[in-house]
Design an enzyme around this catalytic site. Sequence first.
Site, PDB file in Angstrom:
ATOM      1  N   SER A 132      43.520  50.385  59.868  1.00  0.00           N
ATOM      2  CA  SER A 132      43.985  49.154  59.819  1.00  0.00           C
ATOM      3  C   SER A 132      43.082  47.839  59.922  1.00  0.00           C
ATOM      4  CB  SER A 132      45.425  49.030  61.024  1.00  0.00           C
ATOM      5  OG  SER A 132      46.111  50.124  60.602  1.00  0.00           O
ATOM      6  N   GLY A 146      52.576  48.519  65.883  1.00  0.00           N
ATOM      7  CA  GLY A 146      51.909  49.777  65.993  1.00  0.00           C
ATOM      8  C   GLY A 146      50.511  49.674  65.394  1.00  0.00           C
ATOM      9  N   CYS A 147      49.849  50.572  64.951  1.00  0.00           N
ATOM     10  CA  CYS A 147      48.427  50.626  64.545  1.00  0.00           C
ATOM     11  C   CYS A 147      48.457  50.466  62.894  1.00  0.00           C
ATOM     12  CB  CYS A 147      47.672  51.812  64.838  1.00  0.00           C
ATOM     13  SG  CYS A 147      47.899  52.327  66.368  1.00  0.00           S
ATOM     14  N   VAL A 148      49.035  49.071  62.804  1.00  0.00           N
ATOM     15  CA  VAL A 148      49.306  48.949  61.148  1.00  0.00           C
ATOM     16  C   VAL A 148      48.593  47.468  61.090  1.00  0.00           C
ATOM     17  CG1 VAL A 148      51.261  50.437  61.092  1.00  0.00           C
ATOM     18  CG2 VAL A 148      51.674  48.252  61.619  1.00  0.00           C
TER      19      VAL A 148
END
Lengths: 107, 510, 257
Positions: free
Chosen positions: B475, A105-107
């Site tokens: 991020s 994901g967007c991590v």
Amino acid sequence: MAEILGMEVDEEGYLLKVSDWSIEIANVMSEEDGIELSTEHWEVINFLQSYYKEYEFAPAVRVLTKAIAKKLGNDKGNSRYLYSLFPYGPAKQGCRFAGLPKPTGCV
Amino acid sequence: MSINSIEKFPTYLAIPPLKKDSMAGNGPFKASIEIQKDLGFPGEKVDNWQQVAINKIAETKSKYRSVQVFLDSCMKCGVCTDKCHYYLGTADPKNMPVARQDLFRSVYRRHFTFAGKYFPKLVGAKDFDEDMLDDWYNYFHQCSQCRRCAVFCPIGIDTAEISMAAREIMNAIGVGQKYPNQILGKINKIGNNLGMPEPALRDTLADLEEEIEEETGASVKLPLDIKNSEVLMVTPSADFFAEPHIDGLIGYAKVFHQSGVSWTLSSYASEAANFGMFIGNYDVMRQGALRIRKAALDLNVKRVVVGECGHAWRVAYSFWNTLTGLGSGGSDEYSLKLQNQLDSNYPQPQHMIEFTYDLIQRDKLSFDKSKNDHRVVTFHDSCNVARGSNMGDIENGQFILPREVIKAACNNFSDMHKSTIKSATFCCGGGGGLLTDDLIDLRIKGAKPRMHALKRSEQDNGVNTLAAICAICKSQFSKVLPNYDFDPYMIVSVHQLVSDAIILTKDSET
Amino acid sequence: MSLISIFFTLFFYFSVLIFITGLSYKVVQYWNTPAPLKIPIAPAPLTKSGVFLRLAKEVFLFATLFKSSKWTWLFGWSFHLALVLLFFRHLVYFWPGEIPLILLKTEPLKYAAYPLIFGLIGLLGRRIFVDRVRYISAPSDYLMLLLIILIGASGMLMTFANNHPNMLLVKNFAEGLITFQWSELPKEAIFLAHIFPVFFLIAIFPISKLLHGPGIFFAPTLNQVDDARKKRHISNWAMQKEKNTKIDLDHNQDKGS
Ligand code: SF4
Ligand code: SF4
């Protein structure tokens, strides 16, 4: 497919099967990253694993820091400290050492 | 990297001379057979891939006017060449927007145009062969679809459209990128990009409620799956999981708390992000959007609000109405079903920034701005919000509203250089499905123009906080900031600034 | 009629034929191709009149080009403006019958040849000397500039260096093309070098990058109103899909059609 100690890992070095994990594997992985696993590292890895067992998912970073704060004291329950333990990120690198799938994901 | 080596870089305004093939390579990891099949694509590269690809090009350009017109209309003026952060950061000529399009255009010309069929050399037409496909895969995954080039193209040619189409065509022949496609599989199965199941989400939210109560004494709630709430909040799942995102989520919760508007998250639609856009696939994108439609219907909400996520807001603002009828003005039975349920007094969907801004305008929120006095804040306009959406239904609202929200919560705000903000904003370097570790080299280089503008702001105005409203940006910045000698913790959510300064009403006071 | 006159006469009709059929084909193709999603690019107008203004600014002033590169704007805009002026200057030759007064007063427009050549040389220089632009240039990109330079240069040599061909012949030839009363053209090489590339460019217009002319009007990034939340914008093919398949919200997918 690449392997670590005979166990299959994906192209990014994550174990394909959670059940393949062993302490030795964590040691090999961390050595390759140039990290010596301390008790603090193990606290994190153990928590990741027990959380995963319950939820089939890695804990959010905030959940992890709070858990670590409880175990190791408030000064260590923050993401700066966790990053000092796992320079590639407590979630990503931590999960890899713990044999868990990579959080996506967007991590 | 030390400060000195950064100063030796050219400024972000300087254009590097070409360095051919400096980013040549195999591109990011490819999707496995299972991942591809989950999305209905061929598992592996099909045998007659060239023919399949040509047919797919024909289909795509007949369904998308943008593709057809853009392929024909480039006059090779070259003014876009220095507008792409990946070109500025890597100097690889194939990262110049027009050159990137030309990978596609040369194939189009060869197979679809008179000049390209009979005089290929003259017009730069090329066969779609293995080498070309390799270049496609490599360089169409060095485009974050940020659309900065489109802002500067006199004909309005949008390289993002071409790169989406290219990825769609590659997927159709069984050549997909692991990162977005794996995530899309998860959203279809579990409901979010992370693959975070409902119990973990519920537990995390409960944890956060506890934390907020401990810190503030106010019982701020983060409700999940509560039927008949006023608002359905759809936010990127990174907000549940990652740092610094989660403090933004806390910010939304506090704003809702103060507003008195009942709200809920949905475990079924626990993701605002929609990577279907990145791979240019209408159906996959629609599939993701339909989850939100279903959640809105099931939970019987009156409004849908979207959290801080750049491309999600573009999809929500610009595409949801088209894809699912979530919006207004529809006259067909399908969209009416939803539009009749939603409250037409509010824009549908609404951005969290719009929601907060509206409350600020109406004096419903109070702030102790001094809480943010240790900060000098600048705002990073995220590409998809800046160039593909609006807020507040006023011209340039997408630039105005976030800044106003920040200024309501902070005393010190200062914009970066004007050639690097608003519609000309530089991408963080990690958008468009490139936020993956296997592209880290590209991500660091692509962040360079933004980092240089930030450096200048740091030097000139003492900026020490970078605020954004996109999960990917947050991020990406946490990761690349240290490479440019910044503190990775300087990146925050806009709603974290709100969260830190907002004055909460305690239950005893109400 | 001499062979050469016949050749040029046929060449003219051939070019115009390709131009008209090719261009109509392209315009119809663009028109018929749906734009399934709203993709206006910032700064996006929120109203129709905003779109109108935006396109007008692009078409008449090259506003975006100005924002992107001042030099390219200077070269490109002066070249295009000169082209338009020179087009009007040339109408007088083709006008059949009595010539309207206004066309007789276009004489001073001939000076537009200077900015034309200035702009073209600038664009060519940019193509040759800026490494980025050189990289993206195909032979045809140079060729097109050279052809237009040839047109401009030969025109200037005739007009300003006293190499006028017989103007009566020119007028009869040009008017004859319109009225189908064909006549001999002047056979000076410089005149032929002037009209050959003109006819050639007319012919390749619909099969080359000259399509940026109609293209700009069809770019969804520029011609769409930014009102996706307020109006449901849906393409025929997507609507068809929606109609054929009843959405199964329980399983959240389209039921098979
Ligand atoms: S700015 Fe537009 S027309 Fe000019 S080269 Fe780039 S894509 Fe082509
Ligand atoms: S869309 Fe952005 S990343 Fe892609 S070519 Fe254009 S400027 Fe570069």
